[in-house]
Write an enzyme that holds these catalytic residues in place. Structure first.
Site, PDB file in Angstrom:
ATOM      1  N   TYR A 192      17.846  29.082   9.829  1.00 28.29           N
ATOM      2  CA  TYR A 192      16.684  29.871  10.246  1.00 28.29           C
ATOM      3  C   TYR A 192      16.551  29.869  11.770  1.00 28.29           C
ATOM      4  O   TYR A 192      16.635  28.817  12.402  1.00 28.29           O
ATOM      5  CB  TYR A 192      15.399  29.292   9.650  1.00 28.29           C
ATOM      6  N   LYS A 221       0.854  -1.198   0.000  1.00 35.08           N
ATOM      7  CA  LYS A 221       0.000   0.000   0.000  1.00 35.08           C
ATOM      8  C   LYS A 221       0.890   1.249   0.000  1.00 35.08           C
ATOM      9  O   LYS A 221       2.102   1.153   0.256  1.00 35.08           O
ATOM     10  CB  LYS A 221      -0.898  -0.018   1.240  1.00 35.08           C
TER      11      LYS A 221
END
Ligand SMILES: *Cc1c(COP(=O)(O)O)cnc(C)c1O
Length: 371
Positions: A267, A41
């Protein structure tokens, strides 16, 4: 890998050899005569549906998925094996397609039995009657299981019935016995029916008995080489379980920065250099599928040497410590996870599981199969 089409150095490399090894491991764990429906899946846990199906088809008895488009694709590609649809059909109209494509269906609600009762199908369907034994996600109550089974047996639309349940705790101390006890208590003759129980963790824990694992098992993550226990249980790491990573996410250093003490990285400046240090900038970020939650803590390999990511993971880049890797330079190879560095460790650092990392591999990352 530095092809003209993909000059950016990131690539996901897949090993067919590792995949075949893991399938063999799973086969050694099933009970005598036991079958394996490989769970593919979610695009084979991000590894590529058809790429995986092709390579394992000769060694497994069937596939388990849940996306109808994926089932159709497998049939179009010529796969003739059983395909079990793990969430079944969502509305009765789909039964015609299931019948045409020869898909096996999970039946987990009683109204689905009624839909089968009135369906007129060209070919009958193999049904996996899913019983809720404590996961409390899908499945009819254990006390209704025997009645549901008997009713399904009378229906023209049903070719065979396999009794299925899914384990909630196969990877923790609670284990699987409590769910199986509930099933047998509610339906003492259940072992007379074909059974489908085990996921990877249940297979790896054993014992290797039909009544514990089922006639058909449904391993997923172990086929891709990760441990259902992640990296924290030393006795059950992927290496300890003899599983090999199928996916290796690689990139390279694309810049070097020399920091003075007190300088910050990335950042928000969440990492501050306490001393002069050298860091490497890697072409890989969260838009490639690298987990942003791993900021500041995940292990990473540069030139095959283990080091650590520093500061925040950004969209396209991450930074790592090169203090102890003096030979590292622009172009040095980096392994984000896979061969030499388990995805389970990176997942642990990010507070998640390797399943999620694999499924999140971004479509912009080029993929190659090496063997
Ligand atoms: C995904 C899934 C599996 C496979 O689980 P793994 O932990 O990857 O082995 C088995 N059964 C069902 C019903 C699933 O949804």
């Amino acid at each position: 890998m530095n092809s003209r089409a993909h000059p950016r150095p990131i690539v996901a490399e897949f090993s067919g050899k590792a995949l075949r090894h893991n399938v063999k491991r799973a086969k050694a764990l099933v009970s005598t005569g036991g079958k394996i429906y490989a769970v593919i899946k979610a695009d084979a846990y991000g590894h590529g549906l058809v790429d995986i199906a092709q390579r394992i088809a000769p060694d497994v008895d069937g596939f388990a998925i849940l996306e109808l488009s994926a089932a159709r694709l497998l049939r179009e590609q010529g796969f003739k094996q059983p395909i079990l649809m793990l969430e079944g059909f969502f509305n009765p109209e789909e039964l015609q397609v299931f019948s045409q494509l020869g898909l096996s269906t999970v039946v987990h609600r009683s109204d689905q039995i009624e839909a089968l009762a009135i369906a007129r199908l060209a070919e009958p369907i193999d049904v996996f009657l899913k019983i809720n034994t404590g996961m409390n996600r899908l499945g009819i109550p254990a006390v209704e299981a025997a009645t549901a089974y008997q009713r399904l047996k009378t229906l023209d639309a049903v070719r065979s019935i396999t009794v299925m349940t899914h384990f909630a705790d196969a990877d923790i101390d609670r284990g699987t016995a409590w769910q199986l006890e509930r099933l047998v208590k509610a339906w003492p003759e259940v072992h007379g029916a074909p059974l489908c129980f085990a996921n990877s963790a249940a297979l790896l824990v054993g014992p290797c008995e039909r009544t514990r694992l089922g006639d058909i098992t449904r391993p997923g993550i172990m086929l891709y080489g990760s441990s259902p226990w992640g990296a924290s249980d030393a006795a059950r790491t992927a290496i300890a379980l003899d599983l090999l990573p199928v996916m290796t996410l690689k990139s390279a250093i694309i810049a070097i920065q020399h920091l003075k003490a007190g300088e910050r990285v990335g950042y928000g400046g969440t990492f501050v250099a306490e001393r002069p240090m050298t860091i490497g900038i890697v072409a890989c970020g969260y838009a490639d599928g690298y987990p942003r939650h791993a900021s500041g803590k995940a292990p990473i390999l540069v030139n095959g040497t283990r080091t650590q990511v520093l500061g925040r993971i950004s969209m396209d880049m991450l930074c790592c410590d090169l203090s102890d890797i003096p030979d590292a330079d622009v172009g040095s190879p980096v392994t984000l996870w896979g061969d030499g560095l388990s995805a389970d460790e990176v997942a642990d650092a990010a507070g998640t599981i390797a399943y999620e990392l694999f499924c999140a591999l971004a479509s912009r990352v080029p993929r190659i199969w090496k063997d």
